[in-house]
Design a protein around this motif. Structure first.
Motif, short mmCIF file in Angstrom:
data_model
loop_
_atom_site.label_atom_id
_atom_site.label_comp_id
_atom_site.label_asym_id
_atom_site.label_seq_id
_atom_site.Cartn_x
_atom_site.Cartn_y
_atom_site.Cartn_z
N PHE A 215 20.92 -1.60 -74.15
CA PHE A 215 22.29 -1.68 -73.65
C PHE A 215 23.12 -2.29 -74.78
N LEU A 216 23.60 -1.45 -75.69
CA LEU A 216 24.12 -1.93 -76.96
C LEU A 216 25.57 -1.50 -77.18
N LEU A 217 26.35 -2.40 -77.73
CA LEU A 217 27.69 -2.07 -78.19
C LEU A 217 27.60 -1.23 -79.45
N ASP A 218 28.35 -0.12 -79.49
CA ASP A 218 28.45 0.67 -80.71
C ASP A 218 29.46 -0.01 -81.63
N THR A 219 28.95 -0.76 -82.58
CA THR A 219 29.83 -1.57 -83.44
C THR A 219 30.52 -0.75 -84.52
N ALA A 220 30.15 0.53 -84.66
CA ALA A 220 30.78 1.37 -85.67
C ALA A 220 32.12 1.92 -85.19
N LYS A 221 32.34 1.90 -83.88
CA LYS A 221 33.56 2.49 -83.33
C LYS A 221 34.75 1.53 -83.41
N VAL B 182 24.16 -4.50 -58.62
CA VAL B 182 24.06 -3.04 -58.50
C VAL B 182 25.22 -2.43 -57.72
N PRO B 183 25.62 -2.95 -56.53
CA PRO B 183 26.75 -2.33 -55.82
C PRO B 183 28.04 -2.36 -56.64
N PHE B 184 28.27 -3.46 -57.36
CA PHE B 184 29.45 -3.57 -58.23
C PHE B 184 29.42 -2.49 -59.30
N MET B 185 28.28 -2.34 -59.96
CA MET B 185 28.17 -1.37 -61.03
C MET B 185 28.38 0.05 -60.51
N GLU B 186 27.78 0.36 -59.37
CA GLU B 186 27.93 1.69 -58.80
C GLU B 186 29.39 1.99 -58.49
N ALA B 187 30.10 1.00 -57.94
CA ALA B 187 31.52 1.19 -57.62
C ALA B 187 32.35 1.39 -58.89
N MET B 188 32.07 0.59 -59.93
CA MET B 188 32.82 0.72 -61.19
C MET B 188 32.56 2.07 -61.84
N ILE B 189 31.31 2.49 -61.88
CA ILE B 189 30.96 3.75 -62.53
C ILE B 189 31.59 4.93 -61.78
N GLU C 276 23.30 -0.83 -67.74
CA GLU C 276 21.86 -0.96 -67.56
C GLU C 276 21.59 -1.64 -66.23
N PHE C 277 20.72 -1.02 -65.45
CA PHE C 277 20.27 -1.64 -64.20
C PHE C 277 19.10 -2.55 -64.54
N PHE C 278 19.30 -3.84 -64.37
CA PHE C 278 18.23 -4.79 -64.66
C PHE C 278 17.29 -4.87 -63.47
N GLY C 279 16.00 -4.89 -63.76
CA GLY C 279 15.03 -4.93 -62.67
C GLY C 279 13.63 -4.82 -63.20
N PRO C 280 12.68 -4.39 -62.37
CA PRO C 280 11.28 -4.30 -62.82
C PRO C 280 11.14 -3.42 -64.05
N ALA C 281 10.16 -3.76 -64.88
CA ALA C 281 10.00 -3.08 -66.16
C ALA C 281 9.70 -1.60 -66.02
N LEU C 282 8.95 -1.24 -64.99
CA LEU C 282 8.60 0.17 -64.79
C LEU C 282 9.61 0.81 -63.86
N GLN C 283 10.65 1.38 -64.43
CA GLN C 283 11.71 1.92 -63.59
C GLN C 283 12.23 3.20 -64.20
N LEU C 284 12.08 4.31 -63.49
CA LEU C 284 12.51 5.60 -63.99
C LEU C 284 13.44 6.27 -62.99
#
Length: 393
Positions: A258-264, A359-366, A382-390
């Motif tokens: 989850f990275l800022l594109d610093t070139a832009k 998560v509800p906040f992010m879903e509403a914003m997106i 990025e949805f933070f949560g368990p490592a194995l998440q697809l």
């Protein structure tokens, strides 16, 4: 490469996995930890207790079955998971153990329906997927190890400062206990913190976003204290109440995509809720230092003023910028939530938006950003949560 027969068999099991996946992964973890309790030093106990890890692994196995003909479709998710694995210190020799107990769990739950052909096909498929993870993670470990001031796995860090940022968030400034510097990191990345809490049998690991721009000698994490009775809050409560300046915790190298594109230099909007503000602070400071003329919007949602962190930091960074708008919305106040109308008033739909929070906040914003005409590739989250998440494979 997998044979067509193997791929066909694996694909044919997808409906069964959709129905029984969580049952299989629940049996898997139960038997795995019974045979290898040392792995409890790695896994998030709260996610286990709440069933989140079981559901995440079930999603991962199902996604592998669905995409077995074109595994490159899940490569972005593999890379995201690999970052988590490297941050947690997962090792190649642990993959065969996982494979063994996953196959046993499939057999235990499905019984006679898990024929020898099905089990053999899944053994082959798991081997290919595991090799992909091991290869990606080997490169990540090499990069982490070979960068300046780099290392692998965990090393001791000293808490040199502890600063309360709001009613619920406290920042911890961390420096290597050996006196060395820290590697440069990208704004948006996180580190893992490993602690052994008195009275607990196993170590506990949590990921925390780095909450300031890269510095040569220290990391800063900003931790929200969860409720004392919340299983997810065991480590945060320990850090808030028992870890003080001069104490030591173990830390893994920075990771995450989850990275800022610093070139832009095009317009950028940072939109956060609650403790989701932490990676945004690293991104905002980086813009203020490296591209201070970049058109920037910083919107944050908090319950009320006492829960709003980093107000002084935001103002300090804004003073170094020529084109910034920032506002905090209080759900208990007259402004209420960040609405689509608010986003339309501030966010330039031709630029990029970074979103982090519950998560509800992010879903509403997106949803609102997409409705405004922004394209998916312009919205970063990025949805933070368990490592194995697809989930999004």
């Amino acid at each position: 490469m997998l044979s067509k027969q193997t791929r066909d068999i694996v694909k044919s099991t997808a409906p069964v996995l959709a129905e029984h996946g969580t049952a299989i992964t629940s049996v898997f973890y139960r038997n795995l930890f019974a045979a290898h309790p040392e792995l409890l030093n790695v896994f998030n106990h709260a996610n286990q207790a709440q069933g989140r890890q079981q559901a995440a692994l079930a999603n991962a196995v199902y996604a592998a079955a669905v995409h077995i003909d074109n595994l490159e479709n899940i490569l972005p998710a593999v890379v995201q998971i690999a970052h988590k694995h490297v941050s947690l210190g997962i090792k190649p020799e642990q993959y065969p153990i996982v494979g063994e107990f996953l196959l046993k769990a499939i057999k235990e739950v499905l019984g006679d329906a898990a024929t020898d052909d099905i089990l053999q096909a899944w053994e082959e498929a798991y081997g290919v997927i595991a090799d992909a993870f091991i290869g990606v993670e080997a490169n990540m470990y090499k990069e982490a190890r070979e960068q300046e001031n780099g290392w692998n796995f965990f090393k001791p860090f000293t808490v040199v400062r502890k600063v309360q940022e709001s009613e619920s968030i406290t920042s911890f400034y961390l420096k290597p206990a050996d006196g060395s510097g820290v590697p440069a990191f990208k704004p948006g990345q996180y580190i893992s913190v490993r602690v052994l809490i008195p009275g607990e049998q196993y170590t506990m690991i949590r990921q925390y976003s780095l909450s300031q721009a890269s510095k040569p000698d220290e990391f800063r994490i900003s931790v929200k204290r969860e409720a004392d009775n919340d299983p997810n809050g065991v480590v945060s409560v320990y850090l808030h109440t028992q870890v003080n300046e001069g104490d030591t915790v173990e830390v893994s190298p920075p990771a995450g995509e989850f990275l800022l594109d610093t070139a832009k230099t095009t317009p950028v909007a940072f939109i956060s809720g609650g403790v989701g503000i932490t990676p945004m602070m690293s991104m905002l400071e980086t813009v203020a230092v490296s591209t201070p003329d970049r058109p920037t919007v910083f919107l944050h949602a908090a319950r009320n003023e006492s829960f709003a962190a980093f107000g002084e930091d935001i103002q300090k960074h804004a003073l170094n910028m020529t084109n910034i708008q920032y506002k905090t919305y209080f759900s208990d106040g007259p402004d209420g939530q960040i609405t689509r109308e608010a986003l339309e008033a501030y966010v330039d739909p031709t630029g990029d938006a970074y979103v982090c929070g519950p998560v509800p906040f992010m879903e509403a914003m997106i949803r609102s950003l997409l409705a405004m005409g922004m394209k998916e590739e312009q919205i970063h989250y990025e949805f933070f949560g368990p490592a194995l998440q697809l989930e999004h494979a």
